[in-house]
Design an enzyme around this catalytic site. Structure first.
Site, PDB file in Angstrom:
ATOM      1  N   THR A 132       0.817  -1.214   0.000  1.00 20.89           N
ATOM      2  CA  THR A 132       0.000   0.000   0.000  1.00 20.89           C
ATOM      3  C   THR A 132       0.848   1.260   0.000  1.00 20.89           C
ATOM      4  O   THR A 132       1.988   1.247   0.463  1.00 20.89           O
ATOM      5  CB  THR A 132      -0.983   0.024   1.196  1.00 20.89           C
ATOM      6  N   HIS A 157      -7.669   2.446   5.724  1.00 25.22           N
ATOM      7  CA  HIS A 157      -9.003   2.730   6.256  1.00 25.22           C
ATOM      8  C   HIS A 157      -9.703   1.385   6.482  1.00 25.22           C
ATOM      9  O   HIS A 157      -9.135   0.331   6.260  1.00 25.22           O
ATOM     10  CB  HIS A 157      -9.772   3.636   5.297  1.00 25.22           C
ATOM     11  N   HIS A 186      -9.660  -1.293   3.698  1.00 27.98           N
ATOM     12  CA  HIS A 186      -8.404  -2.037   3.527  1.00 27.98           C
ATOM     13  C   HIS A 186      -8.269  -3.108   4.608  1.00 27.98           C
ATOM     14  O   HIS A 186      -7.791  -4.203   4.366  1.00 27.98           O
ATOM     15  CB  HIS A 186      -7.204  -1.092   3.630  1.00 27.98           C
ATOM     16  N   ALA A 202      -1.366   0.003  -8.321  1.00 34.20           N
ATOM     17  CA  ALA A 202      -0.306   0.920  -8.781  1.00 34.20           C
ATOM     18  C   ALA A 202      -0.743   1.742  -9.991  1.00 34.20           C
ATOM     19  O   ALA A 202       0.026   1.975 -10.929  1.00 34.20           O
ATOM     20  CB  ALA A 202       0.990   0.164  -9.079  1.00 34.20           C
ATOM     21  N   ILE A 225       7.873  44.094  -6.676  1.00 38.94           N
ATOM     22  CA  ILE A 225       7.290  44.384  -8.002  1.00 38.94           C
ATOM     23  C   ILE A 225       7.014  43.057  -8.711  1.00 38.94           C
ATOM     24  O   ILE A 225       5.952  42.844  -9.261  1.00 38.94           O
ATOM     25  CB  ILE A 225       8.256  45.247  -8.844  1.00 38.94           C
ATOM     26  N   ARG A 275      16.569  40.305 -10.591  1.00 40.83           N
ATOM     27  CA  ARG A 275      15.175  40.397 -10.119  1.00 40.83           C
ATOM     28  C   ARG A 275      14.625  38.985  -9.870  1.00 40.83           C
ATOM     29  O   ARG A 275      13.947  38.754  -8.863  1.00 40.83           O
ATOM     30  CB  ARG A 275      14.297  41.103 -11.160  1.00 40.83           C
ATOM     31  N   GLY A 288      -5.493  -5.672  -5.650  1.00 37.11           N
ATOM     32  CA  GLY A 288      -6.871  -5.173  -5.659  1.00 37.11           C
ATOM     33  C   GLY A 288      -7.206  -4.507  -6.984  1.00 37.11           C
ATOM     34  O   GLY A 288      -6.639  -4.848  -8.034  1.00 37.11           O
ATOM     35  N   ARG A 289      -8.107  -3.539  -6.914  1.00 38.10           N
ATOM     36  CA  ARG A 289      -8.541  -2.838  -8.119  1.00 38.10           C
ATOM     37  C   ARG A 289      -7.502  -1.764  -8.456  1.00 38.10           C
ATOM     38  O   ARG A 289      -7.004  -1.076  -7.574  1.00 38.10           O
ATOM     39  CB  ARG A 289      -9.885  -2.181  -7.792  1.00 38.10           C
TER      40      ARG A 289
END
Ligand code: PPS
Length: 570
Positions: free
Chosen positions: A194, A199, A202, A291, A475, A449, A287-288
């Site tokens: 991962t 969450h 997972h 990467a 400026i 500048r 999983g879906r």
């Protein structure tokens, strides 16, 4: 193959004594200072994570990998591991020569015996490996815009591991993990890769995967380099540590992997599987959209959502690690649980809930609720610490306009108003003040500048990063330089460009410092608006008109804009 032998895997390190000797001898070698990505690659080459590779790829290995995912000896390997260098460095050495590979502080990590030196066809590499030459793909962009033009290949002699000061106890080499599994008596291990915080979805997915194949679980997050814009690994590791308590301790462990990801979808999944096999795992969860690099420049996905699973399935027997495929997990409200989206038969009668990554980021930014069904309170707490709502983040207000347009006066008034509100420290980087302190040696050529504005940008980005408010009032006549400063600051917080749009005629009429008169008389050269250019901002967040408006009113317009952007509480 379902159980791991867990015998040690070959490493490229020499013994401690030889390493000490090599360190002394290497003083005479030409050195290459490794890039952050090369350091990640080298670490996994040396510790066996990239076994069977014995060094940076030769041209023959590289060609085989790009065109058919095979090294010259026929072994399967999907991602080029090459040492990209500058043209100048490449010309300074000859094939057959040893070079020292050093980290960014100059510490020697390895030597490389250069056997091959070639100029790759990067477009061919991009299409072969990533399926596209579109620079919307982060690795294609890296290939064309960051990687050097020449590749060096040859065997590596490992001297020492790259130094990590963070989470040392959580980092393991393949052999350390193999030894741990042996010690714990684990013969079946399923790895979960991962690059995101964990969450509840997972957690459910990893639980199910481990149960399904009756294996122990290795949570194996990547902490090397992931997709630009990802949650930083410091925050993620704190999140993982919080979630780890929720797994059964006797069958789950976590280890950090210093991999530099390429986001190569299917090829990357296969690479991840090989790396996990090298770390002693027997199964690998895909999983879906594994990467996945996001959308291409036409707004389409680079790869199909389950292409990565197919790729690993097709090669699992050859590489000796089994695929555990997983579909997208969603929350079914009525049953108060996560289920794979394709297994929900009564989908018309149930409420399916999901929060996308984009929606999560929006909720964090705006300080909105993140429900318990989505994540764990401990994870949300870490994310909120890292991503406080905008009204608590640092930001920069960047005033730009002609000399005498009123930038400093408005910036000063704004500073007082912000100090009255309190909360965050406010720093004013006024043009004149900066030129006295930070940039006293600079004049007004374009180069000077630009340097002046970049210094202001650097200080403002540090202030913004640390949660303060920076008010800049130079400026800043060049649009490209303003854009560069914007990009630097937007990594850390909002950049609010305010064009103080007082006309040249009005500035000259006011001529508060008498400089316009001197400029007209040719006594001051390169004077903005008279004898030097000013690029009018095309899309500033705010344009204020000082002709006909009081200073207080102009500063108030900025306050209103900050409120509207959520940067100060209304
Ligand atoms: S820049 O272009 O952003 O680096 O300029 P900045 O640092 O804001 O400095 C501008 C102030 O320097 C005075 N000054 C000049 N301005 C423009 N062109 C020339 N050649 C020049 N020489 C001196 C001028 O007082 C500017 O102050 P402000 O506050 O803008 O009136």
């Amino acid at each position: 193959m379902s159980v791991s032998s867990l015998a040690p895997i070959p490493e490229l390190y020499v013994s401690h004594e030889s390493a000490q000797k090599l360190k002394v001898e290497a003083a005479d070698l030409i050195s290459w200072d490794l890039t952050p990505r090369q350091i990640c690659d080298l670490e996994l080459l040396m510790n066996g994570g990239f076994s069977p590779l014995k060094g940076f790829m030769s041209e023959a290995d590289y060609d085989g990998v790009v065109s058919e995912m095979r090294l010259a000896d026929g072994s399967l390997w999907p991602i080029p591991i090459t040492l990209d260098v500058s043209e100048e460095f490449a010309q300074s050495i000859e094939p057959g020569q040893d070079i020292a590979l050093r980290d960014q502080e100059g510490v020697i990590l390895a030597t490389l015996t250069v056997t091959d030196r070639w100029t790759p066809d990067k477009a061919r590499e991009a299409v072969g490996v990533f399926g596209s030459d579109d620079i919307a793909h982060p690795a294609v962009n890296y290939l064309h815009h960051t990687a050097g033009p020449v590749y060096l290949g040859g065997p590596v002699t490992g001297i020492q591991q790259p130094v990590h000061y963070d989470f040392r106890a959580r980092r393991d080499t393949p052999n350390e993990l193999r030894a741990l599994f042996r010690k714990l008596g684990w013969r079946k291990i399923v790895a979960f890769q991962t690059r995101n915080p964990l969450h509840r979805a997972h957690q459910e997915l990893t639980f199910r995967a481990a149960k399904e194949v009756e294996a122990n679980l290795l949570i194996h997050p990547v902490v090397g380099m992931t997709k630009p814009g990802d949650v930083d690994h410091f925050t993620r590791v704190r999140c993982y540590e919080a979630v780890l308590d929720k797994y059964p301790g006797s069958t789950t462990t976590m280890s950090l992997l210093n991999l530099a990801m390429r986001m190569a979808g299917p090829r990357e999944a296969l690479w991840h599987a090989l790396i996990r096999r090298n770390h002693g795992c027997t199964h690998f969860i895909v999983g879906r959209d594994h990467a996945g690099p996001g959308k291409n420049s036409k707004g389409e996905d680079f790869y199909g959502p389950y292409d990565a699973q197919e790729m690993v399935r097709a090669h699992q027997d050859e590489i000796g690690i089994q695929l555990v495929p997983f579909k997208h997990m969603v929350y079914v409200q009525e049953r108060a649980q996560y289920e794979p989206v394709d297994e929900i038969e009564d989908r018309d009668n149930v409420t399916i809930l999901n929060i996308s990554g984009t929606e999560l980021r929006r909720r964090l930014r705006e300080g909105l609720e993140i429900p318990d069904w989505f994540s764990f309170p401990e994870v949300v707490e870490q994310l909120r610490r890292r991503y406080p709502p905008r009204s608590q983040q640092g930001f920069t207000v960047f005033f730009t306009g002609l000399s005498g347009s009123g930038k400093s006066t408005i910036a000063n008034a704004l500073m007082i108003k912000l100090m009255e509100m309190g909360g965050r420290p406010v720093t004013l980087l006024d043009g004149d003040v900066v030129r006295k302190n930070l940039s006293s040696e600079l004049g007004f050529s374009k180069a000077h500048r630009d340097l002046n504005i970049r210094r202001i940008g650097f200080v403002a980005s540090e202030i913004t990063k640390n949660g303060g408010i920076a008010l800049c009032a130079p400026i800043a006549p060049y649009a490209t330089t303003r854009r560069a400063v914007r990009e630097e600051i937007e990594q850390y917080g909002a950049f609010v460009e305010v064009h103080v749009a007082t006309s040249l005629e009005e500035c000259e009429r006011r001529d508060r410092k008498g400089l316009y008169k001197l400029a007209r008389a040719g006594k001051i050269k390169e004077f903005t608006g008279i004898s030097d250019p000013y690029d009018v901002p095309e899309n500033p967040e705010l344009r204020v008109d000082t002709e006909g408006h009081e200073v207080d009113n102009c500063a108030h317009q900025v306050v209103l804009k900050l409120e509207q952007m959520g940067l100060i509480a209304g």
